[in-house]
Write a protein that holds these residues in place. Structure first.
Motif, short mmCIF file in Angstrom:
data_model
loop_
_atom_site.label_atom_id
_atom_site.label_comp_id
_atom_site.label_asym_id
_atom_site.label_seq_id
_atom_site.Cartn_x
_atom_site.Cartn_y
_atom_site.Cartn_z
N THR A 305 0.82 -1.21 0.00
CA THR A 305 0.00 0.00 0.00
C THR A 305 0.85 1.27 0.00
O THR A 305 0.31 2.37 -0.03
CB THR A 305 -0.92 0.02 1.24
N ASP A 306 2.18 1.14 0.05
CA ASP A 306 3.05 2.32 0.07
C ASP A 306 2.90 3.13 -1.22
O ASP A 306 2.76 2.56 -2.31
CB ASP A 306 4.52 1.91 0.24
N THR A 307 2.96 4.44 -1.08
CA THR A 307 2.92 5.32 -2.25
C THR A 307 4.28 5.30 -2.95
O THR A 307 5.28 4.83 -2.39
CB THR A 307 2.60 6.76 -1.84
N ASP A 308 4.32 5.83 -4.16
CA ASP A 308 5.58 5.91 -4.89
C ASP A 308 6.62 6.69 -4.09
O ASP A 308 7.81 6.32 -4.04
CB ASP A 308 5.37 6.59 -6.25
N LYS A 309 6.18 7.75 -3.43
CA LYS A 309 7.11 8.57 -2.64
C LYS A 309 7.63 7.79 -1.43
O LYS A 309 8.82 7.87 -1.10
CB LYS A 309 6.40 9.85 -2.17
N GLN A 310 6.76 7.04 -0.77
CA GLN A 310 7.19 6.24 0.38
C GLN A 310 8.20 5.17 -0.03
O GLN A 310 9.18 4.93 0.68
CB GLN A 310 5.98 5.59 1.05
N THR A 382 8.63 0.42 -8.09
CA THR A 382 7.53 1.38 -8.11
C THR A 382 6.39 0.94 -9.04
O THR A 382 5.22 0.91 -8.61
CB THR A 382 8.03 2.78 -8.47
N SER A 386 2.72 -0.15 -7.73
CA SER A 386 1.65 0.72 -8.23
C SER A 386 0.59 -0.09 -8.96
O SER A 386 -0.62 0.10 -8.74
CB SER A 386 2.24 1.78 -9.17
N ARG A 389 -1.44 -2.00 -6.40
CA ARG A 389 -2.41 -1.12 -5.73
C ARG A 389 -3.66 -0.94 -6.60
O ARG A 389 -4.79 -0.97 -6.10
CB ARG A 389 -1.80 0.25 -5.43
N GLU A 390 -3.45 -0.74 -7.89
CA GLU A 390 -4.59 -0.53 -8.80
C GLU A 390 -5.45 -1.78 -8.90
O GLU A 390 -6.68 -1.70 -8.89
CB GLU A 390 -4.08 -0.11 -10.18
#
Length: 414
Positions: A305-310, A382, A386, A389-390
């Protein structure tokens, strides 16, 4: 360690001392994995200690011959490194005889991390190439017993983890995912197999295998029979009918092996085939391979669930480097890929063998700096996370219910 019941290395239940021959540096059991070496667990020693068989080139070649396609990169690179009776499974496939896959997840957090993803990536490949049923056990009862969780919360986490598993792309016509807290009460055949296993293993034997003691809760003592029972086709009458003779293959991390050494000893005594296993090594924590990635330490793990930035921040800040202390030292002496976490993660997720080898050579020679290696890893992970997540966002409650409802799958067993 107790004597082996046959040459394949099953645990004998003839006495209570099973894992007394503990390695001095490595601790590996279903609840703890630590090593004093920066390179992580010594898997050759672990194979010897557990009595399993190493996956060698001969077995990989046989995989490719039987399947008519290249072996998965996790197999080629030795990330899945150990097995029990894998040759038997390949022979069944050659003979067009049935078997099924069984794997699981202990839901202790809402989000799974990269380390949890590895067995499911490989299991998905196995299901695709062999075209066989898969059962996935969510041990929410185990997490209730071992963690500070209510039954309600443990079951809630199981449903959330099921969404991550479904997002790996499993086929609902071939896959049954179940929560122990739900399914055992619905299926008397599963419970009967639990009882059969429980009657075959004494408390003294359980202490020797799992390290239980006189202060261990009785729920924990009885749990191994629950994890053993999905190994038997008769635990899933909606899938296999009355068949109790269909073997299974269990892809899992090597720390789960004690459960199935016990299961393999018990299976013939209750009239069932022994489960075969294929073991993976551990996915190391960001801080280094001395321990595995943990869901309880957010800075040791990259979550799905981490974002790209995380993802970028965690790799840049926490990923242990095998590079030199200075740029000059690194260029002179080169980097150590054996301990560098960014390189180790690339072994798991970069599928291009030639590119991986080029990175290894350039980093080891000092030509490639740590910052560039971390950038390469960020660029690989990433889009993978990503995309996951989608896919997870499309997994509705109705989709979860479809996978978790006991039902006939697309296979026929007469």
């Amino acid at each position: 360690m107790t004597e082996l019941s046959d040459k394949m290395g099953d645990v004998s239940l003839n006495n209570g001392s099973v894992d007394s021959d503990v390695l001095p540096d490595d601790i590996v059991d279903p609840w703890n994995v630590t090593s004093s070496s920066l390179k992580g667990v010594d898997y050759d020693k672990l194979i010897k200690r557990f009595g399993s068989s190493k996956i060698d080139q001969e077995l990989i070649d046989r995989f490719e011959k039987v399947l008519g396609r290249p072996a998965h990169h996790l197999l080629r690179r030795g990330i899945f490194f150990s097995h029990r009776d894998m040759h038997t499974i390949l022979s069944l496939h050659e003979q067009k005889k049935p078997f099924f896959l069984y794997t699981g997840r202990g839901p202790s957090s809402e989000a799974m991390h990269l380390g949890h993803l590895i067995p499911f990536i490989f299991t998905k490949w196995l299901q695709d190439v062999f075209d066989v049923p898969l059962v996935v056990q969510l041990t929410d009862d185990e997490k209730f017993l071992w963690k500070d969780l209510t039954l309600e919360k443990a079951h809630e986490l199981a449903i959330e983890n099921a969404k991550d598993i479904i997002a790996c792309g499993f086929d609902p016509e071939k896959t049954f995912i179940f929560s122990d807290l739900e399914y055992i009460g619905q299926c008397k055949e599963f419970y009967w197999n639990m009882c059969r296993v429980q009657k075959c293993v004494t408390f003294n034997q359980a202490k020797g295998i799992f390290g239980f003691n006189d202060s261990t809760w009785i729920g924990k003592i009885s749990f191994p029979a629950i994890q053993a029972s999905p190994s038997f086709s008769s635990s899933f009458p909606h899938i296999f009918g009355s068949r109790k003779d269909i073997p299974c293959l269990i892809p899992c991390a090597i720390d789960q092996d004690p459960y199935f050494r016990m299961t393999r000893d018990v299976a013939p005594r209750i009239g069932c085939p022994k489960p075969a296993l294929i073991h993976s090594s551990f996915f190391p924590a960001l801080q280094g391979a001395m321990t595995k990635m943990s869901a309880s330490d957010p800075n040791s793990s990259i979550f799905l669930t981490d974002t790209d930035k995380q993802i970028k921040n965690k790799i840049n800040k926490y990923a242990f480097s095998g590079g030199g202390a200075t740029v000059e030292e690194h260029k002179e002496k080169g980097g150590n890929c054996d301990v560098d976490i960014s390189y180790q993660y690339l072994r798991f997720f970069l599928e291009d063998d030639e590119k991986l080898e080029k990175i290894r050579q350039d980093y080891s020679s000092g030509e490639l700096l740590t910052g560039f290696l971390k950038k390469e890893l960020i660029g690989i992970l990433t889009p993978i996370i990503s995309s996951h997540r989608e896919r997870r966002r499309t997994v509705t409650d109705d989709v979860v219910k479809q996978f978790m409802t006991p039902r006939k799958l697309k296979f026929n067993y007469n």
